[in-house]
Design a protein around this motif. Sequence first.
Motif, PDB file in Angstrom:
ATOM      1  N   HIS A   1      52.745 107.724  18.521  1.00  0.00           N
ATOM      2  CA  HIS A   1      54.154 107.343  18.319  1.00  0.00           C
ATOM      3  C   HIS A   1      55.062 108.268  19.132  1.00  0.00           C
ATOM      4  O   HIS A   1      55.499 109.323  18.656  1.00  0.00           O
ATOM      5  CB  HIS A   1      54.533 107.410  16.831  1.00  0.00           C
ATOM      6  CG  HIS A   1      55.874 106.802  16.524  1.00  0.00           C
ATOM      7  ND1 HIS A   1      56.051 105.836  15.566  1.00  0.00           N
ATOM      8  CD2 HIS A   1      57.103 107.017  17.062  1.00  0.00           C
ATOM      9  CE1 HIS A   1      57.338 105.480  15.521  1.00  0.00           C
ATOM     10  NE2 HIS A   1      57.994 106.193  16.421  1.00  0.00           N
TER      11      HIS A   1
ATOM     12  N   HIS B   1      58.378 108.306  22.247  1.00  0.00           N
ATOM     13  CA  HIS B   1      59.413 107.590  23.009  1.00  0.00           C
ATOM     14  C   HIS B   1      59.690 108.438  24.243  1.00  0.00           C
ATOM     15  O   HIS B   1      60.642 109.217  24.270  1.00  0.00           O
ATOM     16  CB  HIS B   1      60.692 107.429  22.184  1.00  0.00           C
ATOM     17  CG  HIS B   1      60.491 106.695  20.885  1.00  0.00           C
ATOM     18  ND1 HIS B   1      60.499 105.326  20.800  1.00  0.00           N
ATOM     19  CD2 HIS B   1      60.249 107.143  19.631  1.00  0.00           C
ATOM     20  CE1 HIS B   1      60.288 104.961  19.538  1.00  0.00           C
ATOM     21  NE2 HIS B   1      60.126 106.047  18.807  1.00  0.00           N
TER      22      HIS B   1
ATOM     23  N   ASP C   1      56.926 110.812  16.981  1.00  0.00           N
ATOM     24  CA  ASP C   1      58.306 110.383  17.258  1.00  0.00           C
ATOM     25  C   ASP C   1      58.992 111.342  18.240  1.00  0.00           C
ATOM     26  O   ASP C   1      60.216 111.477  18.218  1.00  0.00           O
ATOM     27  CB  ASP C   1      59.130 110.254  15.971  1.00  0.00           C
ATOM     28  CG  ASP C   1      59.978 108.988  15.962  1.00  0.00           C
ATOM     29  OD1 ASP C   1      60.056 108.311  17.003  1.00  0.00           O
ATOM     30  OD2 ASP C   1      60.560 108.678  14.904  1.00  0.00           O
TER      31      ASP C   1
ATOM     32  N   HIS D   1      55.872 106.103  10.056  1.00  0.00           N
ATOM     33  CA  HIS D   1      56.703 106.939   9.164  1.00  0.00           C
ATOM     34  C   HIS D   1      56.201 106.879   7.710  1.00  0.00           C
ATOM     35  O   HIS D   1      55.686 107.851   7.206  1.00  0.00           O
ATOM     36  CB  HIS D   1      58.199 106.611   9.239  1.00  0.00           C
ATOM     37  CG  HIS D   1      58.686 106.411  10.642  1.00  0.00           C
ATOM     38  ND1 HIS D   1      58.556 107.374  11.609  1.00  0.00           N
ATOM     39  CD2 HIS D   1      59.266 105.338  11.267  1.00  0.00           C
ATOM     40  CE1 HIS D   1      59.052 106.921  12.762  1.00  0.00           C
ATOM     41  NE2 HIS D   1      59.469 105.683  12.588  1.00  0.00           N
TER      42      HIS D   1
ATOM     43  N   LYS E   1      56.056  96.365  18.705  1.00  0.00           N
ATOM     44  CA  LYS E   1      56.661  97.264  17.718  1.00  0.00           C
ATOM     45  C   LYS E   1      57.735  96.500  16.979  1.00  0.00           C
ATOM     46  O   LYS E   1      58.544  95.803  17.602  1.00  0.00           O
ATOM     47  CB  LYS E   1      57.279  98.463  18.452  1.00  0.00           C
ATOM     48  CG  LYS E   1      58.294  99.284  17.644  1.00  0.00           C
ATOM     49  CD  LYS E   1      57.641 100.295  16.737  1.00  0.00           C
ATOM     50  CE  LYS E   1      58.652 101.098  15.912  1.00  0.00           C
ATOM     51  NZ  LYS E   1      59.482 102.010  16.687  1.00  0.00           N
TER      52      LYS E   1
HETATM   53 ZN   LIG Z   1      59.948 106.160  16.704  1.00  0.00          ZN
END
Ligand SMILES: [Zn+2]
Length: 433
Positions: free
Chosen positions: A94, A96, A345, A276, A215
Amino acid sequence: MFKRKTLVTALLLVVGATALSAQPAAHPSAKRTLVRAGHLLDVKTGKLLDNETIVVVGENIQSIAPSASVAQQPGDAVIDLKGMTVLPGLIDVHTHLTGDPDFDPYRELTTTDAKEAITGVANARTTLLAGITSVRNVGAGGYSDVDLRDAINAGQVPGPRMQVSGPPLGITGGHCDENLLPLKYHVVGEGVADGIAAVQQKVRQNIKYGADLIKICATGGVLSKGDDPQASQYTLEEMRAIVADAHRLGRKVAAHSHGSQGILWASEAGVDSIEHGSYINDEAIAEMKKNGTYLVPTLYLEDWQIEKGSLPPFYHQKMVDVSAVAKTNIKRAMQAGVKIAMGTDAAVYPHGLNAHELDVYVNQLGMTPLAALQTATINAVDLMGWTAKTGALEPGKWADIIAVEKSPLEDVRILQDVKFVMKGGVVYRNESK
Ligand SMILES: [Zn+2]
């Protein structure tokens, strides 16, 4: 192949790698690189073998054997990692890469797709040099992640192997929409789709433009204005339609979900991973175990944000609220035996700190160091469908290899200080002693 050689040379200059011996020759398939490992960690069993040699040919591992039995032949390159512990490259499911931890609303609204791509180039390099050799990139604008993946694969820029999602699907006004401006500006998130036909179209569009996975935003989120992380956003029926299309077309589905109802529905709909999972409860835990759904906790970001972040007030309070409960709930899911894959994340905190996530699993939630390491290797590739390709050091797999100065089974935090990185047989970092 002149072009390839030039690219690799440029790349070595860019990353400042010292092991020129690892530079592929004109016919890389014919040349062997012997990686002499002081200690070799088997991430499946936790066994540490002393003095092993990994023979790398082209981008793959050809064989692994006791060093005494692997003599150097004329033309072999040798990489000396005799003082190091060697293990497979880590995997973050995960990230970005095209984003940075700057949540100033004006910056968010004025970021172009080109800017995202450029940001991604810098972050891809940082991530690879931190020992992360594969990632899933779960959400980016303008398919900038598709172009970044392709540029990395073509050898234009250094970075991890990427599976990318393109724009994440979400409901109008949800976490994956853009909610900062009033109606008169008519801003709509790229992945917004409401209703069965619309979500089917959006899944197909993302695949058309290069997505490896889908996603979706099953619930509200923290870094979005005006929505509630605990509230479900997509309905069970919409998620069923998304999963049916994605799976039929050979793509996995990752569902951003904080609230327990959204986790339950997403798992029931057949998504492959819950991202999450902050408010996961016993009912959702049972459903995920029944369906074999992976949980991708992203917990270090909370520590970093609470300590160093500067979020606008409408994000900050949600970060405080979610952080107050997430670790306790995730720990219960871990103890119940829900499958875990490491996700960070990264972008919500600086790229390259990915391995801090494993420190949280071990030193805050009580996971064993081996189990934590497995979340970032064999579990991660299971989720990605890449078990045959990477996630362990075995003949036939990609030569994605990292080294650290002591065993991560003694102290998992050593993974925050990776000294050697090879991806696909090319050395990107070598500070071994
Ligand atoms: Zn994310």
